[in-house]
Design a protein around this motif. Sequence first.
Motif, PDB file in Angstrom:
ATOM      1  N   ARG A   1      28.636 132.908 159.696  1.00 21.95           N
ATOM      2  CA  ARG A   1      29.350 133.619 158.632  1.00 21.95           C
ATOM      3  C   ARG A   1      30.834 133.335 158.781  1.00 21.95           C
ATOM      4  NH1 ARG A   1      28.005 139.662 159.135  1.00 21.95           N
ATOM      5  NH2 ARG A   1      29.528 139.820 157.444  1.00 21.95           N
ATOM      6  N   HIS A   2      31.524 133.288 157.668  1.00 23.57           N
ATOM      7  CA  HIS A   2      32.968 133.066 157.716  1.00 23.57           C
ATOM      8  C   HIS A   2      33.646 134.336 158.228  1.00 23.57           C
ATOM      9  CE1 HIS A   2      37.078 132.125 156.587  1.00 23.57           C
ATOM     10  NE2 HIS A   2      36.675 130.862 156.412  1.00 23.57           N
TER      11      HIS A   2
ATOM     12  N   GLN B   1      36.308 135.684 157.529  1.00 22.40           N
ATOM     13  CA  GLN B   1      36.940 136.476 156.480  1.00 22.40           C
ATOM     14  C   GLN B   1      35.977 137.509 155.902  1.00 22.40           C
ATOM     15  OE1 GLN B   1      39.198 134.055 153.858  1.00 22.40           O
ATOM     16  NE2 GLN B   1      40.666 135.707 153.623  1.00 22.40           N
ATOM     17  N   GLU B   2      34.681 137.218 155.989  1.00 22.76           N
ATOM     18  CA  GLU B   2      33.654 138.144 155.508  1.00 22.76           C
ATOM     19  C   GLU B   2      33.332 139.220 156.536  1.00 22.76           C
ATOM     20  OE1 GLU B   2      30.226 135.733 154.862  1.00 22.76           O
ATOM     21  OE2 GLU B   2      31.204 134.489 153.354  1.00 22.76           O
ATOM     22  N   MET B   3      33.883 139.079 157.738  1.00 25.87           N
ATOM     23  CA  MET B   3      33.563 140.004 158.820  1.00 25.87           C
ATOM     24  C   MET B   3      34.797 140.815 159.189  1.00 25.87           C
ATOM     25  SD  MET B   3      31.159 137.658 161.266  1.00 25.87           S
ATOM     26  CE  MET B   3      32.138 136.163 161.368  1.00 25.87           C
TER      27      MET B   3
ATOM     28  N   GLU C   1      31.824 143.480 163.362  1.00 29.25           N
ATOM     29  CA  GLU C   1      31.298 142.233 163.917  1.00 29.25           C
ATOM     30  C   GLU C   1      32.020 141.851 165.214  1.00 29.25           C
ATOM     31  OE1 GLU C   1      30.144 142.386 159.680  1.00 29.25           O
ATOM     32  OE2 GLU C   1      32.040 142.706 160.705  1.00 29.25           O
TER      33      GLU C   1
END
Length: 142
Positions: free
Chosen positions: A45-46, A48-50, A54
């Motif tokens: 996952r990138h 930026q999405e976390m 996380e």
Amino acid sequence: MEELTKPRKLLDQVRDALRVKHYAHRTEKTYVWWIRRFILFHHKRHPQEMGEAEVKAFFTHLAVNGDVAASTQNQALSALLVLYRQVLKQPLAESIDVVRARQSKHLPTVLTADEFQRLLQALEGIQQLLAKLRCGSKKGYA
């Protein structure tokens, strides 16, 4: 006609940020490795999405399953702080509540002045000279 340029890849942006701050090349490589490991831990996952959830999960994994030293965990945290603060411009909280690796309980053995004096007296010749040189021949010891 303006030429469209591709945005730089995330890890290249991290390298750029570290070079601007004059980090050592070895530190750069290590930080990039930790960031890559973080991304792979979360199934690519990138970042930026976390967010903090996380990051907490990753550090809990390192402490519980990864069996890493506290200093290693701190290094990984520093890498992720660079990623989020300097590259993604998404600052994480100052103190992230994560399971921390245990600090080493090993304490160095240090001789008292009296113990060192008795040790020197037990040595003779070249061994005594080398011991005095190795320990700096401090006043009161030699």
